[in-house]
Design a protein around this motif. Sequence first.
Motif, mmCIF file in Angstrom:
data_model
loop_
_atom_site.group_PDB
_atom_site.id
_atom_site.type_symbol
_atom_site.label_atom_id
_atom_site.label_comp_id
_atom_site.label_asym_id
_atom_site.label_seq_id
_atom_site.Cartn_x
_atom_site.Cartn_y
_atom_site.Cartn_z
ATOM 1 N N PRO A 111 1.706 9.248 4.135
ATOM 2 C CA PRO A 111 2.806 8.437 4.665
ATOM 3 C C PRO A 111 3.160 8.858 6.094
ATOM 4 C CG PRO A 111 3.270 9.133 2.427
ATOM 5 C CD PRO A 111 2.055 9.897 2.877
ATOM 6 N N VAL A 112 3.496 7.885 6.917
ATOM 7 C CA VAL A 112 3.670 8.101 8.348
ATOM 8 C C VAL A 112 5.128 8.472 8.645
ATOM 9 C CG1 VAL A 112 3.490 6.972 10.594
ATOM 10 C CG2 VAL A 112 1.808 6.480 8.818
ATOM 11 N N GLU A 113 5.321 9.437 9.538
ATOM 12 C CA GLU A 113 6.684 9.819 9.945
ATOM 13 C C GLU A 113 7.161 8.895 11.057
ATOM 14 O OE1 GLU A 113 6.904 13.951 10.927
ATOM 15 O OE2 GLU A 113 6.048 14.586 9.014
ATOM 16 N N LEU A 114 8.423 8.477 10.966
ATOM 17 C CA LEU A 114 9.007 7.621 11.997
ATOM 18 C C LEU A 114 10.272 8.290 12.544
ATOM 19 C CD1 LEU A 114 8.773 4.131 10.190
ATOM 20 C CD2 LEU A 114 7.155 5.108 11.824
ATOM 21 N N PRO A 115 10.114 9.190 13.511
ATOM 22 C CA PRO A 115 11.292 9.871 14.056
ATOM 23 C C PRO A 115 12.243 8.865 14.700
ATOM 24 C CG PRO A 115 9.248 10.890 14.836
ATOM 25 C CD PRO A 115 8.874 9.615 14.160
ATOM 26 N N VAL B 106 12.642 8.359 8.492
ATOM 27 C CA VAL B 106 11.556 8.030 7.576
ATOM 28 C C VAL B 106 10.499 9.138 7.574
ATOM 29 C CG1 VAL B 106 9.743 6.378 7.011
ATOM 30 C CG2 VAL B 106 11.929 5.557 7.928
ATOM 31 N N ASN B 107 10.425 9.826 6.448
ATOM 32 C CA ASN B 107 9.393 10.853 6.188
ATOM 33 C C ASN B 107 9.463 12.071 7.103
ATOM 34 O OD1 ASN B 107 8.263 9.398 4.051
ATOM 35 N ND2 ASN B 107 6.959 8.220 5.419
ATOM 36 N N LEU C 3 0.852 -1.194 0.000
ATOM 37 C CA LEU C 3 0.000 0.000 0.000
ATOM 38 C C LEU C 3 0.884 1.238 0.000
ATOM 39 C CD1 LEU C 3 -2.689 1.593 0.388
ATOM 40 C CD2 LEU C 3 -2.390 1.281 2.856
ATOM 41 N N ALA C 4 0.722 2.070 -1.025
ATOM 42 C CA ALA C 4 1.354 3.395 -0.991
ATOM 43 C C ALA C 4 0.368 4.314 -0.296
ATOM 44 C CB ALA C 4 1.652 3.882 -2.404
ATOM 45 N N PHE C 5 0.766 4.801 0.890
ATOM 46 C CA PHE C 5 -0.162 5.520 1.761
ATOM 47 C C PHE C 5 -0.525 6.892 1.196
ATOM 48 C CE2 PHE C 5 -0.262 3.416 6.082
ATOM 49 C CZ PHE C 5 0.351 2.248 5.675
ATOM 50 N N GLU D 48 7.275 6.752 -0.933
ATOM 51 C CA GLU D 48 6.403 5.581 -1.062
ATOM 52 C C GLU D 48 6.747 4.808 -2.337
ATOM 53 O OE1 GLU D 48 5.203 5.796 2.237
ATOM 54 O OE2 GLU D 48 3.491 4.765 1.337
ATOM 55 N N VAL E 287 14.022 6.694 13.191
ATOM 56 C CA VAL E 287 14.208 5.492 12.376
ATOM 57 C C VAL E 287 14.742 5.936 11.012
ATOM 58 C CG1 VAL E 287 13.093 3.469 11.378
ATOM 59 C CG2 VAL E 287 12.274 4.386 13.562
#
Lengths: 249, 430
Positions: free
Chosen positions: A87-91, A142-143, A82-84, A155, A93
């Motif tokens: 897209p979710v941020e992952l501080p 990430v993002n 799934l391309a969101f 994505e 990571v």
Amino acid sequence: MLEIRGLSAAIEDKPILQGIDLTVPQGEVHAIMGPNGSGKSTLAYVLSGREDYVVTGGSVMFDGRDLLAMAPEERAAAGVFLAFQYPVELPGVGNANFLRTALNALRRSRGEGELDAVQFLKMARAETRRLAMPDDMLRRNVNVGFSGGEKKRNEVLQMAILRPRLAILDETDSGLDIDALKIVADGVNALRGPEFSALIITHYQRLLDHIVPDRVHVLSDGRIIRSGGPELAHELEAKGYADMVAEAV
Amino acid sequence: MTALMQTGVGGFLSRFEQLREHLPGDPGQRIAAADAFRRAGLPGATSGRREEAWKYTSLRPVADAEFQQSLASFAGDSALLPRLPRFDAPRIVFVDGEYRPELSALPPAVNFSRFADHAVFGTLARPDSEPLVALNTMLAEDGATLTVAEGIDAGLLLLVSLATDVAAFHPRHAIHLAAGSRLTLLELSLGDGTYLHNPVVEVHVAEDAALTHVRLQNESPAAFHLSTLYAEIAERGTYDSFALNVGARIARTEVHARLVGAKGIAHLNGAQLLGGMQHADFTTVVKHIAPSCTSRQTVKNVLAGHAKGVFQGRIEVARAAQKTDGYQMNQTLLLSPDAEIDTKPELEIFADDVKCSHGATVGELDPDQLFYLRSRGISDAEARSILYAPSSQRRWMRSRTKRSAKYWRARWRTGGRGRSHERHDPSCPA
């Protein structure tokens, strides 16, 4: 390969999908269009296994397996991506580590050896260059701090590296300028082939000029009200959703 | 081999009656401590009484446990030995509370003596107000007295406690840093089975001296680890500590720091990573007595399963302690609906020109982040591990010694014991 039969789903007791029938044969790209609130994103989330949606009826088979019985990571291992839309941020990571962890998890599930950091980076850098993304995208979290367009491109980068068998693109075109749209489309087109299918969720016909779909479906009120060839997207663009919904009723 | 003793307060007191003729040090202090312990009992185990300082932690399981209170025999081929860090550094090793010269490598720049040979109880510990300190003062048989002479940089020293099943021991350690000296002390606590490790540590940091104190508590999942540390920091001295609690069934890390000279610094940081039925209590009191001192405290909890974390932190600023800079933060990540945190940050300020802040946060893993990772094929356990690893890792990366940081990362990778969740592989992001 993807067979959706009578799929109904709700969130917090509110029904969203009300009996969807849809088949995406192997190697085909289908587009799903529809007005806001018609259930497009819900369909994407239900197919990828988000837990806050409750499936209230119907079935989804993917390569003959019951997709709805699988955990999200099992669906990914089976080849669903799934391309969101957001897209979710992952501080904390790092993007490269995230991608390598995901790729190696998929490789393990397929019984393939894992890639070490050097092999992975070589491959990832080639993909970033192909998508005209700056190299430092891999080094960043990430993002985190990505612009809207960068998130969407990230994505597509993930999709290019994970090489799914079924990609679901949830409004990947929204918020993209023309150049970025072209890059995203090129990314999808590069994967097209007999082993790759895609479900492209979009409001606009614009993206479909670059990724020409085999079929277009119109979703309204949780049901598919019309299906047709690529020309249906143009008809929609000309008429608007309201007319088509009115015709279908 | 002696028979199992009676349990609880009575068990410890009769142990004292047996041993008292042979215990080192001032018998008057022992008897006073025994009286204090008899009056106070084990917190939570005596019916009806509930002390504020022990509001969230009950030692009833300690009172109910049976300990064989003589020093256990310890085989040279014990499975514990391979768990010692392999890097080459001076080390002082205790087994069930008894100093073991054959396992130790004495430091060249630190003066070491055994409590068993030169028993001095020190001036900071308060057996009259702390039941566990009373228990320790009553029964302490051995411990390390470490002294670093003026101006010496003594480098890294390991202080190791290995423990075996049914042991109960009460080490008494004292650390003295003379003016301008430095030491990094890495304290490791490991063991197998059900035992009680009840150390009392006194730390004296003289003018311009600096102690970096890194404490890794990785006791057996059935063990009780109840430590009380007192630190007194003189002018421009630094006590920089970080405690990582991953082991023990019940743990209490209690620290009392007194900043008695101007421009002193105290860092009381920690992390508790717990799962299963583990309970860990981090209790600190920082007293700003002199002006222009700095205290910093960040304690993080990551709690899975039915684990329970406790944080009680108090900063006291005396009237004379103007220009105090105090900070205290407790952050908790709950990984399961059955995990629990009790957090109580407190400030007590009598000076008028100070900068003090404190706070606490409790959070769960973001379900959106979790789903994002899982949708990419990463398992639920690995995804959870990725999401909580960064903050905890950053903390010990900041540790002043690379070798101890490396040792900790290795512990993280292999997983602490008693975890109910899986650990992430080494590729996890830093």
